[in-house]
Design an enzyme around this catalytic site. Structure first.
Site, PDB file in Angstrom:
ATOM      1  N   LYS A  15       6.355 -53.902  13.680  1.00  0.00           N
ATOM      2  CA  LYS A  15       4.971 -54.313  13.407  1.00  0.00           C
ATOM      3  C   LYS A  15       5.161 -55.227  12.200  1.00  0.00           C
ATOM      4  O   LYS A  15       5.002 -54.802  11.047  1.00  0.00           O
ATOM      5  CB  LYS A  15       4.114 -53.085  13.069  1.00  0.00           C
ATOM      6  N   THR A  24      -0.784 -49.661  19.455  1.00  0.00           N
ATOM      7  CA  THR A  24       0.238 -48.807  18.833  1.00  0.00           C
ATOM      8  C   THR A  24       0.579 -47.626  19.735  1.00  0.00           C
ATOM      9  O   THR A  24       1.748 -47.249  19.849  1.00  0.00           O
ATOM     10  CB  THR A  24      -0.239 -48.310  17.458  1.00  0.00           C
TER      11      THR A  24
HETATM   12  N1  LIG Z   1      -4.685 -43.638  25.884  1.00  0.00           N
HETATM   13  C1  LIG Z   1      -5.052 -43.079  24.720  1.00  0.00           C
HETATM   14  N2  LIG Z   1      -5.104 -41.740  24.605  1.00  0.00           N
HETATM   15  C2  LIG Z   1      -5.465 -41.158  23.443  1.00  0.00           C
HETATM   16  N3  LIG Z   1      -5.793 -41.833  22.340  1.00  0.00           N
HETATM   17  C3  LIG Z   1      -5.776 -43.180  22.401  1.00  0.00           C
HETATM   18  C4  LIG Z   1      -5.395 -43.872  23.589  1.00  0.00           C
HETATM   19  N4  LIG Z   1      -5.463 -45.195  23.341  1.00  0.00           N
HETATM   20  C5  LIG Z   1      -5.874 -45.322  22.082  1.00  0.00           C
HETATM   21  N5  LIG Z   1      -6.054 -44.107  21.499  1.00  0.00           N
HETATM   22  C6  LIG Z   1      -6.533 -43.851  20.122  1.00  0.00           C
HETATM   23  O1  LIG Z   1      -7.408 -44.911  19.783  1.00  0.00           O
HETATM   24  C7  LIG Z   1      -7.199 -45.333  18.437  1.00  0.00           C
HETATM   25  C8  LIG Z   1      -6.787 -46.797  18.426  1.00  0.00           C
HETATM   26  O2  LIG Z   1      -5.526 -46.936  19.090  1.00  0.00           O
HETATM   27  P1  LIG Z   1      -4.351 -47.787  18.441  1.00  0.00           P
HETATM   28  O3  LIG Z   1      -4.163 -47.448  17.007  1.00  0.00           O
HETATM   29  O4  LIG Z   1      -3.163 -47.657  19.335  1.00  0.00           O
HETATM   30  O5  LIG Z   1      -5.000 -49.247  18.580  1.00  0.00           O
HETATM   31  P2  LIG Z   1      -4.385 -50.651  18.081  1.00  0.00           P
HETATM   32  O6  LIG Z   1      -4.779 -51.638  19.100  1.00  0.00           O
HETATM   33  O7  LIG Z   1      -2.965 -50.472  17.781  1.00  0.00           O
HETATM   34  O8  LIG Z   1      -5.222 -50.894  16.748  1.00  0.00           O
HETATM   35  P3  LIG Z   1      -4.867 -51.917  15.532  1.00  0.00           P
HETATM   36  O9  LIG Z   1      -5.554 -53.195  15.873  1.00  0.00           O
HETATM   37  O10 LIG Z   1      -5.456 -51.225  14.348  1.00  0.00           O
HETATM   38  O11 LIG Z   1      -3.376 -52.038  15.445  1.00  0.00           O
HETATM   39  C9  LIG Z   1      -6.138 -44.401  17.860  1.00  0.00           C
HETATM   40  O12 LIG Z   1      -6.768 -43.327  17.214  1.00  0.00           O
HETATM   41  C10 LIG Z   1      -5.397 -43.902  19.104  1.00  0.00           C
HETATM   42  O13 LIG Z   1      -4.785 -42.658  18.926  1.00  0.00           O
HETATM   43 MG   LIG Z   2      -1.959 -50.815  16.018  1.00  0.00          MG
END
Ligand SMILES: Nc1ncnc2c1ncn2[C@@H]1O[C@H](COP(=O)(O)OP(=O)(O)OP(=O)(O)O)[C@@H](O)[C@H]1O
Ligand SMILES: [Mg+2]
Length: 227
Positions: free
Chosen positions: A38, A17
């Protein structure tokens, strides 16, 4: 046809995300009309809300996320709990309608490539049917090489040829963080390997995009080669 980037990952919580929101804001800054979807979500609707904010109102929450189920389980199970089901045809129809309206479409999957999204499909099926460019996000720490290669290996050959991978830095790097990119390049086209920094706990897209390296990475990632 406008390109579709399908953001998947080595698993859940890896930064899909974050990347999708950054890509959306980056493309909008360049004046490119972009849809962010999404399509299927379970548990909280926080992802769709973050994407809604990144789009600044170009789509409604229900257009971004038409299928939402409350249980924090795989979408397939969460839907069954509500005696509902999502079909691949319905999801493909929604994404293709967006492709008619926007210059670029970004789609975030749920979980990883083979996580079941509905009764008869997962992210891999959508990528293949849409001829989308897969973007595989993984945490830049020890073990990601294996996870990336497994995911790339599970893609149909044509989809793997269009794939990009993104190594997302964790808050604290480990011994492998610095070397993962170069090692992966021994197995996969270096031009399609990208790294993004940890942006901090209270990160914001506008702050992140103020970093010229982040901008360059997002620009290269969304470059579409002819043919
Ligand atoms: N590069 C980054 N810098 C700061 N925070 C990050 C970074 N990458 C991920 N995060 C943090 O890590 C957590 C997980 O990231 P994210 O929600 O984007 O994962 P996702 O793969 O979309 O998860 P899901 O499977 O639930 O959709 C969130 O709190 C996000 O803010
Ligand atoms: Mg996500």
């Amino acid at each position: 046809m406008p390109p579709i980037f399908f953001i998947t990952g080595t698993g859940t919580g890896v930064g899909k995300t974050v990347l999708t929101a950054l890509l959306a804001s980056h493309l909008r800054q360049r004046g490119i009309s972009v849809a962010v979807l999404k399509p299927v979500a379970s548990g909280s609707r926080a992802d769709a809300r973050m994407l809604y904010t990144a789009l600044a109102g170009a789509l409604t929450l229900d257009e971004i996320n038409p299928w939402h189920f409350r249980a924090p389980l795989a979408p397939l199970l969460a839907a069954r709990r509500e005696r509902k089901s999502v079909t691949k045809a319905a999801v493909l129809g929604h994404i293709r309608r967006m492709q008619q309206r926007f210059a670029v479409v970004l789609v975030e999957g749920a979980g990883g490539l083979l996580s079941p999204l509905g009764e008869d499909f997962n992210s891999r099926d959508l990528i293949a049917a849409l001829r989308a460019a897969p973007v595989i996000v993984g945490p830049n720490r020890i073990g990601v090489l294996n996870q990336m290669l497994l995911t790339l290996g599970a893609l149909p050959r044509a989809a793997a040829a269009r794939a990009r991978v993104v190594l997302m830095s964790p808050p604290r790097p480990d011994a492998a963080t610095k070397t993962n990119g170069a090692l992966l390049a021994e197995f996969f086209d270096q031009e399609r390997i990208f790294e993004l920094p940890w942006l901090g706990r209270r990160w914001r897209t506008d702050w992140a995009l103020a970093d010229a390296r982040v901008q360059r990475t997002l620009q290269k990632l969304t470059k579409v080669r002819p043919g």
